[in-house]
Design a protein around this motif. Sequence first.
Motif, PDB file in Angstrom:
ATOM      1  N   PRO A   1      50.762  51.645  49.465  1.00  0.00           N
ATOM      2  CA  PRO A   1      50.229  52.344  48.065  1.00  0.00           C
ATOM      3  C   PRO A   1      50.161  51.032  47.229  1.00  0.00           C
ATOM      4  O   PRO A   1      49.056  50.979  46.494  1.00  0.00           O
ATOM      5  N   SER A   2      50.916  49.985  47.272  1.00  0.00           N
ATOM      6  CA  SER A   2      50.851  48.923  46.178  1.00  0.00           C
ATOM      7  C   SER A   2      49.608  48.100  46.485  1.00  0.00           C
ATOM      8  O   SER A   2      48.850  47.667  45.772  1.00  0.00           O
ATOM      9  N   VAL A   3      49.291  47.944  47.944  1.00  0.00           N
ATOM     10  CA  VAL A   3      48.084  47.189  48.130  1.00  0.00           C
ATOM     11  C   VAL A   3      46.847  47.820  47.816  1.00  0.00           C
ATOM     12  O   VAL A   3      45.813  47.261  47.271  1.00  0.00           O
ATOM     13  N   SER A   4      46.838  49.293  47.779  1.00  0.00           N
ATOM     14  CA  SER A   4      45.537  50.059  47.327  1.00  0.00           C
ATOM     15  C   SER A   4      45.629  49.874  45.863  1.00  0.00           C
ATOM     16  O   SER A   4      44.612  49.646  45.437  1.00  0.00           O
ATOM     17  N   VAL A   5      46.630  49.743  45.021  1.00  0.00           N
ATOM     18  CA  VAL A   5      46.830  49.378  43.352  1.00  0.00           C
ATOM     19  C   VAL A   5      45.978  47.874  43.469  1.00  0.00           C
ATOM     20  O   VAL A   5      45.274  47.821  42.649  1.00  0.00           O
ATOM     21  N   LEU A   6      46.156  46.768  44.345  1.00  0.00           N
ATOM     22  CA  LEU A   6      45.610  45.652  44.261  1.00  0.00           C
ATOM     23  C   LEU A   6      44.084  45.779  44.180  1.00  0.00           C
ATOM     24  O   LEU A   6      43.325  45.077  43.566  1.00  0.00           O
ATOM     25  N   ILE A   7      43.552  46.687  45.136  1.00  0.00           N
ATOM     26  CA  ILE A   7      42.205  46.878  45.600  1.00  0.00           C
ATOM     27  C   ILE A   7      41.622  47.431  44.358  1.00  0.00           C
ATOM     28  O   ILE A   7      40.607  46.892  43.866  1.00  0.00           O
ATOM     29  N   VAL A   8      42.139  48.393  43.610  1.00  0.00           N
ATOM     30  CA  VAL A   8      41.675  49.086  42.543  1.00  0.00           C
ATOM     31  C   VAL A   8      41.554  48.220  41.388  1.00  0.00           C
ATOM     32  O   VAL A   8      40.718  48.179  40.723  1.00  0.00           O
ATOM     33  N   VAL A   9      42.764  47.377  41.314  1.00  0.00           N
ATOM     34  CA  VAL A   9      42.810  46.433  40.125  1.00  0.00           C
ATOM     35  C   VAL A   9      41.648  45.479  40.232  1.00  0.00           C
ATOM     36  O   VAL A   9      41.238  44.845  39.305  1.00  0.00           O
ATOM     37  N   GLY A  10      41.413  44.913  41.463  1.00  0.00           N
ATOM     38  CA  GLY A  10      40.484  43.898  41.752  1.00  0.00           C
ATOM     39  C   GLY A  10      39.023  44.423  41.133  1.00  0.00           C
ATOM     40  O   GLY A  10      38.241  43.783  40.427  1.00  0.00           O
ATOM     41  N   MET A  11      38.726  45.642  41.396  1.00  0.00           N
ATOM     42  CA  MET A  11      37.618  46.361  41.048  1.00  0.00           C
ATOM     43  C   MET A  11      37.593  46.409  39.384  1.00  0.00           C
ATOM     44  O   MET A  11      36.459  46.429  38.811  1.00  0.00           O
ATOM     45  N   ILE A  12      38.568  46.716  38.782  1.00  0.00           N
ATOM     46  CA  ILE A  12      38.988  46.884  37.551  1.00  0.00           C
ATOM     47  C   ILE A  12      38.373  45.776  36.709  1.00  0.00           C
ATOM     48  O   ILE A  12      37.931  45.671  35.778  1.00  0.00           O
ATOM     49  N   ILE A  13      39.123  44.584  37.142  1.00  0.00           N
ATOM     50  CA  ILE A  13      38.736  43.262  36.810  1.00  0.00           C
ATOM     51  C   ILE A  13      37.488  43.024  36.540  1.00  0.00           C
ATOM     52  O   ILE A  13      36.927  42.382  35.436  1.00  0.00           O
ATOM     53  N   GLY A  14      36.711  42.961  37.642  1.00  0.00           N
ATOM     54  CA  GLY A  14      35.435  42.729  37.698  1.00  0.00           C
ATOM     55  C   GLY A  14      34.485  43.661  36.973  1.00  0.00           C
ATOM     56  O   GLY A  14      33.404  43.221  36.143  1.00  0.00           O
ATOM     57  N   VAL A  15      34.762  44.892  37.031  1.00  0.00           N
ATOM     58  CA  VAL A  15      33.820  45.999  36.231  1.00  0.00           C
ATOM     59  C   VAL A  15      34.289  45.726  34.753  1.00  0.00           C
ATOM     60  O   VAL A  15      33.372  45.921  33.788  1.00  0.00           O
ATOM     61  N   TRP A  16      35.390  45.717  34.204  1.00  0.00           N
ATOM     62  CA  TRP A  16      35.685  45.661  32.821  1.00  0.00           C
ATOM     63  C   TRP A  16      35.247  44.367  32.055  1.00  0.00           C
ATOM     64  O   TRP A  16      34.913  44.418  30.907  1.00  0.00           O
ATOM     65  N   ILE A  17      35.303  43.312  33.015  1.00  0.00           N
ATOM     66  CA  ILE A  17      34.661  41.885  32.547  1.00  0.00           C
ATOM     67  C   ILE A  17      32.810  42.284  32.225  1.00  0.00           C
ATOM     68  O   ILE A  17      32.483  42.060  31.128  1.00  0.00           O
ATOM     69  N   ALA A  18      32.455  42.901  33.248  1.00  0.00           N
ATOM     70  CA  ALA A  18      31.111  43.145  33.030  1.00  0.00           C
ATOM     71  C   ALA A  18      30.652  44.362  31.897  1.00  0.00           C
ATOM     72  O   ALA A  18      29.840  44.101  31.445  1.00  0.00           O
ATOM     73  N   SER A  19      31.513  45.166  31.580  1.00  0.00           N
ATOM     74  CA  SER A  19      31.487  46.193  30.775  1.00  0.00           C
ATOM     75  C   SER A  19      31.543  45.738  29.265  1.00  0.00           C
ATOM     76  O   SER A  19      31.156  46.146  28.450  1.00  0.00           O
ATOM     77  N   GLY A  20      32.087  44.484  29.101  1.00  0.00           N
ATOM     78  CA  GLY A  20      32.425  44.008  27.853  1.00  0.00           C
ATOM     79  C   GLY A  20      33.819  44.478  27.459  1.00  0.00           C
ATOM     80  O   GLY A  20      34.283  43.860  26.371  1.00  0.00           O
ATOM     81  N   THR A  21      34.729  45.210  28.207  1.00  0.00           N
ATOM     82  CA  THR A  21      36.070  45.728  27.810  1.00  0.00           C
ATOM     83  C   THR A  21      36.793  44.394  27.577  1.00  0.00           C
ATOM     84  O   THR A  21      37.465  44.457  26.700  1.00  0.00           O
ATOM     85  N   VAL A  22      36.957  43.464  28.526  1.00  0.00           N
ATOM     86  CA  VAL A  22      37.746  42.501  28.376  1.00  0.00           C
ATOM     87  C   VAL A  22      37.292  41.433  27.482  1.00  0.00           C
ATOM     88  O   VAL A  22      37.987  40.914  26.447  1.00  0.00           O
TER      89      VAL A  22
END
Length: 509
Positions: free
Chosen positions: A77-98
Motif C-alpha cells: 500500500p505504501s508503494v502504491s502511495v509512492l506511485i500516486v505521489v509521483g503522479m501528483i508531483i508531475g501534474v501539480w507542477i504542470a497545473s500551476g499548483t506547486v
Amino acid sequence: MSAKAIDPRQPSLVLALVPVILTLLLLGLQLFYFNDFTPQIPLAIGLAITGVVGIYLGHDWGSMEEGVFHVINVSLPSVSVLIVVGMIIGVWIASGTVPTIIYYGLIILTPQIFLAAAMIMCSVVSVSLGTSWGTVGTVGLALMGIGAGFDVPMYWTAGAVVSGAFFGDKISPLSDTTNLAPAVTAQNVFAHIRNMMPTTIPAMLIALGIYVWAGFSLVQGTDGASFERIDAITTALQANFTISPWLLVPALLVIALAVAQKPPIPSLFAGVLVGGLAAIIAQGATLHEVFQFANSGYKIDTGVSEIDSLLNSGGIQSMMWTISLILIALGFGGALERTGCLQTIIAAILTKVHSFAGVQTAAIGTSFATNLVAGDPYLSIALPGRMYSPVYRGMGYSTLNLSRATEEGGTLMSPMIPWNAGGAFVITALGLGISGQNLENLLYIPLSFACWMTPIIGIIYAWTGLFSPRASEAERKDWADNDREITDMSGYGYEYPLTPAEPQPAPAE
C-alpha cells in the motif's frame, strides 16, 4: 519436503549477526568509499548472504521466499502511495499548483519565520492527509522552492519539512503506521495517540524554537534574503505559469477528503485528476501532455536554476529508484525475519535488560536498528511490537509504552536513514540529489530536530518514571479475556515471564 525444511534451527547470535554486519560493511563501502549513493546492490547482496545463512540453518528456498514476499506484500500500500505521489508531483507542477504555492509563499512569508512556518504547515497537512510521504512530495516540494528564494540552505528547509511531515504522520489517526503500532501491541489507536503527546509536544516545541532562532541567524548571516533573487523567481513563475488562488483547489480537495476520513490512495488520486484538469484549463496543456507529466514528470527551462532544479521533477518514473530500493530493503528485512536472525538479536538484547527503563530503551533502540538494517519502517514497528509485548505484560506495564517506543524508533527515525524507505523518499522527492559531490545535503538528518529528539525524550521518561503508565485493571482483564497471542521466546534463551504479572502488594509499614 526434507526434515531440514520442516525443522530449521535457530541461528546463534554470532551467525545472526553475520548478514547484518556484512551488509552494513558493504553499504559503508558503497556510500563512503566509492561515494556512490546507490544502496540497492549492497542490500541485494545482503539478501543473498541471508539466504545462504537460511539454507545452512535448514530453511528451504520456498520458505525464505515466502518470508521475503510476505514483508513486501505488507508494504505494497505504501508503494502504491509512492506511485500516486509521483503522479501528483508531475501534474501539480504542470497545473500551476506547486508554482502558485511557491509564488504566494515568497510574497507572504518572511525569511526569518520561514523554517518555523514550514514545519507548522507540514505538520497540519500531514495530520490531515495521514501520510508523511504525500506531504513531503507536495507541500514539502513547494517549500523547497520558497526556501531557495529566501536563500535558505536546502538541508535546513528539508529538516523543517521532515520534522513537520513525520510529526503529523505519527499522530494522525489516518496514518498507516499510527494504526499499525497499536494493532501489534493490542491497544486502541486513540489511546496510543494520547500516550505519544508527552514526547511529541515537547520535541515539536523545542524544534519550533530552534527553527525560529535559525531563521533569524541565517538571515543575519547572509545580510538578508536577496530581493532581486526573490523577484527573479516570482517573475519567472509568472512568465511560465498562470498563477491564481484557484489553482490551490487540487491541494485543498485532497486535504478535505482526508479530513472526511476518505482512504488516502483514492484521495490522492482525486488530486491527480483535478490537477490534470487544472493543467488543461489554466495552463493550456493537452490531455496527452498531462499523461506524460503523470508518467515522466514535468520539464521546464525558466532560466532560474533554483526553479528549474525543483520543477523538473515528478512522475511515476521518478519514483522507480525509490521503489526499487524499498523492495530490495523489504526483501532483506523479510529474509532476516524468516531465518530468525532478527529474533535472535532481539532476544540477546532482552537477556541483558532487567528493568522497565532498560526494556523501553531497548525497544526504541531495536526499532531504530531494524530501520537501519532492514530499511523498512513497517518491520521496525511490527517485529519489536510482537517480540517485546510479553515483556511489558510480564512486568505489569501497559503496552502503550511499547507502541510509543516503536513509533519513536520506527516512524520518526525512518527518514533519518538514507537507504531506508523513508529516507530514500525524502531525498528523491525534495531533490536533495545526494552524491559524492554534495554529501552536505545529508545535514537534513541532524536538522530534522523533532524526529530524533522525540525518542531521546522517551528514553528520559523511561529512566525517570515519567509518563510510563502501568497496566490498568481493564488492560489486565483484556489480556486474560482475549488470551492475547504472544511470541514464543523459549527457543532464544529468554527467561522473562510470558504472562501478566500480578500487582505487587504494598510494602509493609
